[in-house]
Design a protein around this motif. Structure first.
Motif, mmCIF file in Angstrom:
data_model
loop_
_atom_site.group_PDB
_atom_site.id
_atom_site.type_symbol
_atom_site.label_atom_id
_atom_site.label_comp_id
_atom_site.label_asym_id
_atom_site.label_seq_id
_atom_site.Cartn_x
_atom_site.Cartn_y
_atom_site.Cartn_z
ATOM 1 N N ALA A 1 17.491 54.726 22.333
ATOM 2 C CA ALA A 1 17.803 54.183 21.010
ATOM 3 C C ALA A 1 17.701 52.657 21.018
ATOM 4 O O ALA A 1 17.182 52.047 20.071
ATOM 5 C CB ALA A 1 19.193 54.633 20.571
ATOM 6 N N ASP A 2 18.182 52.039 22.082
ATOM 7 C CA ASP A 2 18.110 50.583 22.197
ATOM 8 C C ASP A 2 16.658 50.124 22.263
ATOM 9 O O ASP A 2 16.265 49.154 21.601
ATOM 10 C CB ASP A 2 18.887 50.112 23.422
ATOM 11 C CG ASP A 2 18.969 48.599 23.497
ATOM 12 O OD1 ASP A 2 19.442 47.981 22.517
ATOM 13 O OD2 ASP A 2 18.553 48.039 24.533
ATOM 14 N N THR B 1 13.869 51.642 21.210
ATOM 15 C CA THR B 1 13.168 51.815 19.937
ATOM 16 C C THR B 1 13.707 50.845 18.885
ATOM 17 O O THR B 1 12.954 50.367 18.041
ATOM 18 C CB THR B 1 13.242 53.262 19.432
ATOM 19 O OG1 THR B 1 14.606 53.662 19.298
ATOM 20 C CG2 THR B 1 12.524 54.211 20.383
ATOM 21 N N GLY B 2 14.999 50.544 18.958
ATOM 22 C CA GLY B 2 15.581 49.583 18.041
ATOM 23 C C GLY B 2 15.021 48.179 18.211
ATOM 24 O O GLY B 2 15.080 47.358 17.296
ATOM 25 N N GLU C 1 19.796 58.580 26.438
ATOM 26 C CA GLU C 1 19.681 58.585 24.971
ATOM 27 C C GLU C 1 20.038 57.216 24.391
ATOM 28 O O GLU C 1 19.378 56.731 23.470
ATOM 29 C CB GLU C 1 20.574 59.670 24.376
ATOM 30 C CG GLU C 1 20.155 61.094 24.727
ATOM 31 C CD GLU C 1 18.854 61.531 24.083
ATOM 32 O OE1 GLU C 1 18.417 60.914 23.076
ATOM 33 O OE2 GLU C 1 18.260 62.506 24.574
#
Length: 99
Positions: free
Chosen positions: A25-26, A28-29, A21
């Motif tokens: 997040a990283d 997509t960031g 997870e």
């Protein structure tokens, strides 16, 4: 600038799932797209369902955060049953992260 598409694979335990997870997040960031996070058990009859999900959508790369026993079975199934490309795969053992 887009970072491309990735599918993340992980062992089914809470630690590996949490790392997956964070990685998602990283990614997509940074402008990338995560097609899927696919998890698998440490022992299974075939891993075929998970292997098919892992290659679905034809990602640019795969990230694996898994424990050795489950990954060994999953890798075997990927090689036998899919068009998975090991050269486009990054494998991180969760122990390296203090798990």
């Amino acid at each position: 600038m887009s970072q491309g598409t990735v599918t993340i694979g992980c062992s089914r335990d809470a630690g590996c799932r949490a790392l997956a997870e964070v990685a998602a997040a990283d990614w997509t960031g940074r402008g990338g797209v995560v097609l899927s996070i696919v998890d698998w058990p440490e022992a299974a009859a075939s891993w075929l369902r998970q292997a098919r999900r892992f290659v679905e959508g034809g990602p640019d790369a795969w990230l694996v955060l898994a424990r050795p026993p489950g990954w060994a079975g999953m890798r075997h199934r990927l090689l036998l049953s899919t068009d998975w490309d090991p050269a486009r795969t990054v494998i991180v053992h969760p122990v390296a992260h203090g798990d």
